[in-house]
Design a protein around this motif. Sequence first.
Motif, PDB file in Angstrom:
ATOM      1  N   MET A  30     -32.974 117.583 105.403  1.00  0.00           N
ATOM      2  CA  MET A  30     -32.592 116.435 104.556  1.00  0.00           C
ATOM      3  C   MET A  30     -31.099 116.509 104.250  1.00  0.00           C
ATOM      4  SD  MET A  30     -35.683 116.516 101.813  1.00  0.00           S
ATOM      5  CE  MET A  30     -36.278 114.919 101.349  1.00  0.00           C
ATOM      6  N   ASP A  31     -30.501 115.357 103.980  1.00  0.00           N
ATOM      7  CA  ASP A  31     -29.085 115.389 103.591  1.00  0.00           C
ATOM      8  C   ASP A  31     -28.982 115.488 102.057  1.00  0.00           C
ATOM      9  OD1 ASP A  31     -29.538 112.867 102.550  1.00  0.00           O
ATOM     10  OD2 ASP A  31     -28.596 111.806 104.229  1.00  0.00           O
ATOM     11  N   GLU A  32     -27.738 115.522 101.564  1.00  0.00           N
ATOM     12  CA  GLU A  32     -27.556 115.714 100.126  1.00  0.00           C
ATOM     13  C   GLU A  32     -28.204 114.621  99.286  1.00  0.00           C
ATOM     14  OE1 GLU A  32     -23.494 116.639 100.358  1.00  0.00           O
ATOM     15  OE2 GLU A  32     -24.168 118.712 100.706  1.00  0.00           O
ATOM     16  N   GLN A  33     -28.335 113.426  99.881  1.00  0.00           N
ATOM     17  CA  GLN A  33     -28.928 112.310  99.123  1.00  0.00           C
ATOM     18  C   GLN A  33     -30.458 112.341  99.158  1.00  0.00           C
ATOM     19  OE1 GLN A  33     -26.056 111.803 101.077  1.00  0.00           O
ATOM     20  NE2 GLN A  33     -25.076 111.970  99.076  1.00  0.00           N
ATOM     21  N   GLY A  34     -31.008 113.291  99.898  1.00  0.00           N
ATOM     22  CA  GLY A  34     -32.471 113.390  99.957  1.00  0.00           C
ATOM     23  C   GLY A  34     -33.074 112.544 101.065  1.00  0.00           C
ATOM     24  N   GLU A  35     -32.217 112.069 102.010  1.00  0.00           N
ATOM     25  CA  GLU A  35     -32.756 111.327 103.157  1.00  0.00           C
ATOM     26  C   GLU A  35     -32.991 112.288 104.315  1.00  0.00           C
ATOM     27  OE1 GLU A  35     -34.443 108.916 104.044  1.00  0.00           O
ATOM     28  OE2 GLU A  35     -34.280 108.301 101.945  1.00  0.00           O
ATOM     29  N   PHE A  36     -33.990 111.995 105.127  1.00  0.00           N
ATOM     30  CA  PHE A  36     -34.252 112.858 106.274  1.00  0.00           C
ATOM     31  C   PHE A  36     -33.103 112.750 107.269  1.00  0.00           C
ATOM     32  CE2 PHE A  36     -38.514 111.752 104.628  1.00  0.00           C
ATOM     33  CZ  PHE A  36     -38.819 113.020 104.147  1.00  0.00           C
ATOM     34  N   VAL A  37     -32.685 113.902 107.809  1.00  0.00           N
ATOM     35  CA  VAL A  37     -31.550 113.933 108.735  1.00  0.00           C
ATOM     36  C   VAL A  37     -32.026 113.545 110.136  1.00  0.00           C
ATOM     37  CG1 VAL A  37     -29.877 115.482 109.834  1.00  0.00           C
ATOM     38  CG2 VAL A  37     -30.407 115.764 107.414  1.00  0.00           C
ATOM     39  N   ASP A  38     -31.229 112.713 110.806  1.00  0.00           N
ATOM     40  CA  ASP A  38     -31.499 112.391 112.217  1.00  0.00           C
ATOM     41  C   ASP A  38     -31.084 113.574 113.069  1.00  0.00           C
ATOM     42  OD1 ASP A  38     -32.525 109.850 112.103  1.00  0.00           O
ATOM     43  OD2 ASP A  38     -30.536 108.905 112.012  1.00  0.00           O
ATOM     44  N   VAL A  39     -31.971 114.035 113.910  1.00  0.00           N
ATOM     45  CA  VAL A  39     -31.628 115.163 114.784  1.00  0.00           C
ATOM     46  C   VAL A  39     -31.803 114.710 116.229  1.00  0.00           C
ATOM     47  CG1 VAL A  39     -32.151 117.556 115.372  1.00  0.00           C
ATOM     48  CG2 VAL A  39     -32.435 116.780 113.013  1.00  0.00           C
ATOM     49  N   THR A  40     -30.736 114.896 117.032  1.00  0.00           N
ATOM     50  CA  THR A  40     -30.803 114.472 118.428  1.00  0.00           C
ATOM     51  C   THR A  40     -31.015 115.684 119.322  1.00  0.00           C
ATOM     52  OG1 THR A  40     -29.392 112.611 117.907  1.00  0.00           O
ATOM     53  CG2 THR A  40     -29.573 113.198 120.239  1.00  0.00           C
ATOM     54  N   LEU A  41     -32.127 115.686 120.006  1.00  0.00           N
ATOM     55  CA  LEU A  41     -32.469 116.802 120.904  1.00  0.00           C
ATOM     56  C   LEU A  41     -33.213 116.232 122.098  1.00  0.00           C
ATOM     57  CD1 LEU A  41     -33.928 119.428 118.377  1.00  0.00           C
ATOM     58  CD2 LEU A  41     -31.876 119.753 119.748  1.00  0.00           C
ATOM     59  N   GLY A  42     -32.948 116.799 123.272  1.00  0.00           N
ATOM     60  CA  GLY A  42     -33.693 116.380 124.471  1.00  0.00           C
ATOM     61  C   GLY A  42     -33.594 114.881 124.724  1.00  0.00           C
ATOM     62  N   GLY A  43     -32.461 114.286 124.367  1.00  0.00           N
ATOM     63  CA  GLY A  43     -32.248 112.869 124.682  1.00  0.00           C
ATOM     64  C   GLY A  43     -32.818 111.889 123.662  1.00  0.00           C
ATOM     65  N   GLY A  44     -33.552 112.361 122.675  1.00  0.00           N
ATOM     66  CA  GLY A  44     -34.089 111.439 121.660  1.00  0.00           C
ATOM     67  C   GLY A  44     -33.593 111.822 120.273  1.00  0.00           C
ATOM     68  N   THR A  45     -33.749 110.895 119.311  1.00  0.00           N
ATOM     69  CA  THR A  45     -33.339 111.184 117.936  1.00  0.00           C
ATOM     70  C   THR A  45     -34.566 111.085 117.037  1.00  0.00           C
ATOM     71  OG1 THR A  45     -31.145 110.381 118.401  1.00  0.00           O
ATOM     72  CG2 THR A  45     -31.751 110.490 116.081  1.00  0.00           C
TER      73      THR A  45
END
Length: 649
Positions: A417-432
């Motif tokens: 999560m980021d500081e604002q409490g939103e889920f972080v987008d993670v890009t791996l294997g070509g997808g987010t």
Amino acid sequence: MADLKYLELLAKDYPNLEAASAEIINLNAILALPKGTEYFLSDLHGEHEAFIHMLKSASGTIRMKIDEHYGGILSEQDRDDLAALIYNPQAELKRRHKSEADFNKWCTTVIYRLITICQSVSTKYTRSKVRKRLPGNLAYAMDELLHADDEANKNHYYEAIISSIIECGIADRFIVAMAEAISDLAVDHLHIIGDIFDRGAHPDQIMDFLMNYHDVDFQWGNHDIVWMGAATGNWACITNILRMNISYNNFDMLEVGYGINLRPLATFAERVYGDDPCEKFMPHILDENIYDPVSPLHAAQMHKAIAIMQFKIEGQRIKAHPEYGMEKRLLLDKLNLKEGTVTVEGKVWPLRDTNFPTVDPEDPYRLTPEEEQVMDSLEASILNSEKLQRHIQFLFSHGALYKKINGNLLYHGCVPMDEQGEFVDVTLGGGTYRGKALMDYLDKQVRAAYFSPDESQEVGRSGDLMWYLWEGSNSPLFGKEKMTTFERLFIADKASHKEPTRPYYKLIRQKEPVQHILREFGLDPNHGKILNGHVPVKIKDGESPIKGGGLLYVIDGGISKAYQKQTGIAGYTFIFNSRFMALAEHKPYTPLQPDGTQTFTSPTLQIVDTLPERMLIIDTDQGAELVEQVNDMKALCDAYRRGLLKQQY
Ligand SMILES: O=P(O)(O)OC[C@H]1O[C@](O)(COP(=O)(O)O)[C@@H](O)[C@@H]1O
Ligand SMILES: [Mn+2]
């Protein structure tokens, strides 16, 4: 109505109306029973004795039952002895053989007492379930003792059974079996929220124990995933697990337990680092090796050799995976050996060790041919260790990245999560991916890496993802910005060792972000809780394991001996039975003394949630499945009645 084809399949097991109706009655009986007790434990870190004790004592529940039944009747000492017998029957029997003048009489007395406790822990189960947990040949006698209820004749009947047990010379075996059945029945489901491996001496023995356990699931921890990655043949993971376990002197586990041949590494280390005092590489010695003693200096040389190989191999993986965003961890090309410094994220630090005989400044991440050979042989050992591969497959078949059960959410580390409490987008294997979708994606990829690795690539490459999950900053298992292994070994200034945690750990102090996570996973924050491991709770500094306004529990209380100085206790268990949810806080485990005695301190139980009414199996996830089965069986009965299916007798 269920598909006729499906009903035909069911009809094979329930061939007529009576058989199908009998099953409906059985299922409905089960649904009306109280929910079984769930136990949640995390961060076992190889401490097999303390863990097995926690389980055998059902975290203090067995002692509570003993007090309930014998509080006013037996002395404190006798109650302690009965508890000790249940926790470790072999040791207590050995002691009693020496100390009891009339051993048979003692056996008679304790068998009576064990029956009482066994009855008490089995009240919640059907008779058939209890019978299934009793051991083979002895099950009949035990079952009779547990259920003899003809008051007039009961004592005579008990005496007849017990005296024939003693006459046949199987009292010891009977007592052990009875004690084991009690421990077993006291825990219905066991959830291990990660980190079985590393630091402590015998994760291998924990796995052996759990593979024979009646009901267990795992939520993988960072220390498990790195072993799972190593088992795919991934060199970055292999060097990490070996470095950690050599640094904790765990040679018996590595060589005798898992059969990993360390000879090529040992000879290489002795030759290359033979003149190096390797001061900062001396192993922590928590337990001595029994079968495979290695001198501390030799262990330190091996530790340094494997650590350098780790930094080289990790450098190669970082460069191969720009999407991991780990360039800041490339440190071997930031060494200035003339000045004796290293530059980390722009800051220059003095090195406390400048001996890097295998690092070529022109190409610092390249392994020397000898290092390559050492790695080839370690990889072969690991891929061919049948025991290790069996353990890892069990982690796959019984484990996942997270679990939803009975309204609760279980995971080891965090949800990024980021500081604002939103889920972080993670890009791996070509997808987010983010939140639950990220966890689901990673779970799937980890399984693919082990079971169907990309064959167009070198062996172990698919396991790079497991290495990322071990120490990458967006890993839900790690939850920290970086792992400063290099700094811890080579820089004296502790300021460089910091591993800042991700915003998640601050956010979970508040209720709202925890509610947000529960909702993300489709759970109701009014009832569900999150069970989290990973971060040792520093009780002695006033820290509490209860977070998020009572919605999240961090149950890594530090069963790990290596961390008890920091935490001040020896671990937590979370308990969820039909009446309440509770936290059991444990005191450090005292091993068996040479005279056969052992002191047990009962944990402190804190009830954190009392259920408005007793929870029954029908209210659980398992209950929902059973209700479905009842509906199918009703459809089958209906098909018989209407003549759609022929009945067989
Ligand atoms: O105290 P040790 O055994 O040297 O291990 C320290 C390392 O363990 C870690 O804390 C990871 O282990 P945990 O999952 O048990 O926290 C790393 O972040 C850290 O670098
Ligand atoms: Mn962890």
